[in-house]
Motif scaffolding. Structure first.
Motif, PDB file in Angstrom:
ATOM      1  N   UNK A 152       0.950  -1.112   0.154  1.00 50.54           N
ATOM      2  CA  UNK A 152      -0.055  -0.147  -0.064  1.00 50.54           C
ATOM      3  C   UNK A 152       0.921   1.217   0.056  1.00 50.54           C
ATOM      4  N   UNK A 153       2.088   1.360   0.890  1.00 52.32           N
ATOM      5  CA  UNK A 153       2.740   2.292   1.071  1.00 52.32           C
ATOM      6  C   UNK A 153       3.490   2.546  -0.395  1.00 52.32           C
ATOM      7  N   UNK A 154       3.854   1.362  -0.883  1.00 53.24           N
ATOM      8  CA  UNK A 154       4.875   1.687  -2.363  1.00 53.24           C
ATOM      9  C   UNK A 154       3.813   2.109  -3.279  1.00 53.24           C
ATOM     10  N   UNK A 155       2.601   1.499  -3.491  1.00 53.77           N
ATOM     11  CA  UNK A 155       1.598   2.024  -4.367  1.00 53.77           C
ATOM     12  C   UNK A 155       1.487   3.518  -4.198  1.00 53.77           C
ATOM     13  N   UNK A 156       1.258   4.323  -2.921  1.00 53.60           N
ATOM     14  CA  UNK A 156       1.156   5.772  -2.913  1.00 53.60           C
ATOM     15  C   UNK A 156       2.603   6.203  -3.270  1.00 53.60           C
ATOM     16  N   UNK A 157       3.697   5.588  -2.872  1.00 54.97           N
ATOM     17  CA  UNK A 157       4.846   6.118  -3.435  1.00 54.97           C
ATOM     18  C   UNK A 157       4.907   6.335  -4.983  1.00 54.97           C
ATOM     19  N   UNK A 158       4.652   5.246  -5.591  1.00 55.44           N
ATOM     20  CA  UNK A 158       4.785   5.381  -7.290  1.00 55.44           C
ATOM     21  C   UNK A 158       3.830   6.478  -7.612  1.00 55.44           C
ATOM     22  N   UNK A 159       2.636   6.469  -7.264  1.00 53.76           N
ATOM     23  CA  UNK A 159       1.844   7.667  -7.633  1.00 53.76           C
ATOM     24  C   UNK A 159       2.220   9.024  -7.350  1.00 53.76           C
ATOM     25  N   UNK A 160       2.972   8.855  -6.115  1.00 55.50           N
ATOM     26  CA  UNK A 160       3.615  10.458  -5.882  1.00 55.50           C
ATOM     27  C   UNK A 160       4.719  10.729  -6.708  1.00 55.50           C
ATOM     28  N   UNK A 161       5.609   9.690  -6.942  1.00 60.74           N
ATOM     29  CA  UNK A 161       6.741  10.168  -7.708  1.00 60.74           C
ATOM     30  C   UNK A 161       6.061  10.436  -9.027  1.00 60.74           C
ATOM     31  N   UNK A 162       5.491   9.779  -9.806  1.00 60.61           N
ATOM     32  CA  UNK A 162       4.836  10.039 -11.108  1.00 60.61           C
ATOM     33  C   UNK A 162       4.421  11.451 -11.087  1.00 60.61           C
ATOM     34  N   UNK A 163       3.451  11.531 -10.345  1.00 61.31           N
ATOM     35  CA  UNK A 163       2.864  13.010  -9.806  1.00 61.31           C
ATOM     36  C   UNK A 163       3.726  14.096  -9.986  1.00 61.31           C
ATOM     37  N   UNK A 164       4.367  14.098  -8.860  1.00 62.71           N
ATOM     38  CA  UNK A 164       5.574  15.292  -8.548  1.00 62.71           C
ATOM     39  C   UNK A 164       6.324  15.452  -9.621  1.00 62.71           C
ATOM     40  N   UNK A 165       6.803  14.288 -10.377  1.00 60.85           N
ATOM     41  CA  UNK A 165       7.724  14.424 -11.461  1.00 60.85           C
ATOM     42  C   UNK A 165       7.170  15.115 -12.530  1.00 60.85           C
ATOM     43  N   UNK A 166       5.969  14.838 -12.919  1.00 60.19           N
ATOM     44  CA  UNK A 166       5.246  15.318 -14.211  1.00 60.19           C
ATOM     45  C   UNK A 166       4.852  16.878 -13.671  1.00 60.19           C
ATOM     46  N   UNK A 167       4.426  17.111 -12.718  1.00 57.09           N
ATOM     47  CA  UNK A 167       4.116  18.293 -12.372  1.00 57.09           C
ATOM     48  C   UNK A 167       5.308  19.183 -11.848  1.00 57.09           C
ATOM     49  N   UNK A 168       6.407  18.590 -11.582  1.00 55.06           N
ATOM     50  CA  UNK A 168       7.616  19.343 -11.491  1.00 55.06           C
ATOM     51  C   UNK A 168       8.301  19.824 -12.822  1.00 55.06           C
ATOM     52  N   UNK A 169       7.937  18.904 -13.671  1.00 58.29           N
ATOM     53  CA  UNK A 169       8.189  19.513 -15.093  1.00 58.29           C
ATOM     54  C   UNK A 169       7.567  20.850 -15.613  1.00 58.29           C
ATOM     55  N   UNK A 170       6.272  20.669 -15.147  1.00 51.50           N
ATOM     56  CA  UNK A 170       5.372  21.849 -15.562  1.00 51.50           C
ATOM     57  C   UNK A 170       5.958  22.985 -14.951  1.00 51.50           C
ATOM     58  N   UNK A 171       6.299  22.576 -13.622  1.00 49.69           N
ATOM     59  CA  UNK A 171       6.869  23.780 -12.804  1.00 49.69           C
ATOM     60  C   UNK A 171       8.068  24.628 -13.534  1.00 49.69           C
ATOM     61  N   UNK A 172       8.988  23.575 -13.911  1.00 53.53           N
ATOM     62  CA  UNK A 172      10.238  23.934 -14.575  1.00 53.53           C
ATOM     63  C   UNK A 172      10.088  24.905 -15.782  1.00 53.53           C
ATOM     64  N   UNK A 173       8.804  24.386 -16.552  1.00 53.74           N
ATOM     65  CA  UNK A 173       8.262  25.057 -17.835  1.00 53.74           C
ATOM     66  C   UNK A 173       8.169  26.521 -17.458  1.00 53.74           C
ATOM     67  N   UNK A 174       7.273  26.632 -16.427  1.00 53.68           N
ATOM     68  CA  UNK A 174       6.910  27.895 -15.868  1.00 53.68           C
ATOM     69  C   UNK A 174       8.025  28.806 -15.411  1.00 53.68           C
ATOM     70  N   UNK A 175       8.993  28.058 -14.811  1.00 52.56           N
ATOM     71  CA  UNK A 175      10.107  28.914 -14.473  1.00 52.56           C
ATOM     72  C   UNK A 175      10.759  29.690 -15.487  1.00 52.56           C
ATOM     73  N   UNK A 194       9.330  30.762 -18.037  1.00 50.14           N
ATOM     74  CA  UNK A 194       8.405  31.577 -18.629  1.00 50.14           C
ATOM     75  C   UNK A 194       7.458  31.093 -19.701  1.00 50.14           C
ATOM     76  N   UNK A 195       7.384  29.555 -19.776  1.00 46.91           N
ATOM     77  CA  UNK A 195       6.362  29.101 -20.802  1.00 46.91           C
ATOM     78  C   UNK A 195       5.255  28.307 -20.017  1.00 46.91           C
ATOM     79  N   UNK A 196       4.039  28.232 -20.901  1.00 46.31           N
ATOM     80  CA  UNK A 196       2.890  27.522 -20.475  1.00 46.31           C
ATOM     81  C   UNK A 196       1.975  28.395 -19.652  1.00 46.31           C
ATOM     82  N   UNK A 197       1.920  29.757 -19.485  1.00 43.05           N
ATOM     83  CA  UNK A 197       1.125  30.629 -18.608  1.00 43.05           C
ATOM     84  C   UNK A 197      -0.225  30.631 -19.084  1.00 43.05           C
ATOM     85  N   UNK A 198      -0.502  30.359 -20.394  1.00 43.30           N
ATOM     86  CA  UNK A 198      -1.832  30.750 -21.002  1.00 43.30           C
ATOM     87  C   UNK A 198      -2.992  29.974 -20.062  1.00 43.30           C
TER      88      UNK A 198
END
Lengths: 131, 128
Positions: free
Chosen positions: A69-92, A94-98
């Motif tokens: 159960x912990x590892x399942x939560x870990x897997x989801x968290x890593x993928x989520x934070x990874x993908x949204x982290x890349x979204x944040x880096x694009x904002x950093x 100056x891209x993707x603000x529309x």
């Protein structure tokens, strides 16, 4: 300084849920969850330093229902934070603000996290179809 | 007034919510960029080590590439986790004493965790 005319932060209780705020909150939640998860990761890695018996005890803990159960939560968290982290880096840079892009990439992060989690577990779980 | 004699850039460099200017912001981004490839490697590795016994794990971590990547992952991950927790604590904890206590505790836990992981990795990889 008078605070009367300064903009207020949204009050969560009266704020309509939106994909933007939802993803933002989830980014923090998954980040904090993984920060606590580093304690379990440290236990797992350090167990190897105590030898074969301790490591294999840690491995079987990971394979227990609690571990899975912990590892399942870990897997989801890593993928989520990874993908949204890349979204944040694009904002950093100056891209993707529309607003349309912000909403679209937000949904993309949520869908990616779910699909990647299922795909990863499908490769390791015999009862889902993996080895 | 001293403040008015400084440029806008000079002022912002030494400020920010924690009076450390943009250092925290940069470190968070640099560790984030490092963790993009490293976390992919970590997930692939975790999957490949499902149910592995000690001998398999020991052989895996002794491989030079895995050893280097594990140490890199541990350093970037603990640093990034500490910086992230710092941001969350600064945002939500308002009592000064509680805030500083939590910030220091977080740093100590991150440091101990990182050192423990580094030592364990080296010990298993180099001495078996």
């Amino acid at each position: 300084m008078a605070a009367a005319n300064r903009p207020l932060s949204p009050h969560l209780q009266v704020y309509r849920p939106q994909i933007t705020s939802f993803i933002s909150i989830m980014h923090r939640l998954t980040g904090v969850a993984m920060a606590f998860g580093t304690i379990l990761f440290t236990y797992w890695l350090a167990s190897a330093a105590y030898g074969a018996e301790a490591f294999e005890r840690a491995q079987s803990l990971m394979g227990s229902w609690f571990g899975l159960v912990v590892l399942l939560g870990f897997t989801f968290s890593i993928y989520f934070h990874f993908a949204n982290g890349i979204r944040h880096l694009f904002w950093d840079v100056g891209k993707g603000y529309e607003m349309e892009t912000v909403r679209k990439t937000g949904w993309l992060v949520a869908i990616f996290a779910i699909v990647a989690t299922v795909a990863t577990w499908a490769t390791v779980c015999p009862w889902i179809g993996g080895a | 007034m001293m403040d008015q004699m400084r440029s806008q850039l000079g002022r912002v460099r030494g400020l920010g919510s924690n009076k450390h200017g943009v250092g925290h912001w940069w470190a968070q981004r640099i560790t984030a960029v490092a963790l993009v490839p490293l976390s992919i490697w970590a997930v692939v590795s975790a999957v490949s080590l499902t149910g592995a016994d000690y001998t398999t794990f020991q052989a895996w971590i002794s491989e030079h590439g895995n050893l280097v990547l594990m140490l890199s992952f541990v350093v970037a991950m603990f640093h990034h986790a500490n910086l992230g927790m710092q941001t969350v604590i600064e945002d939500y904890v308002h009592g000064e004493a509680t805030k500083i206590t939590l910030l220091i505790t977080t740093k100590f836990i991150a440091a101990i965790g990182a050192i423990s992981c580094i030592v364990a990795t080296l010990k298993v990889a180099l001495t078996g």
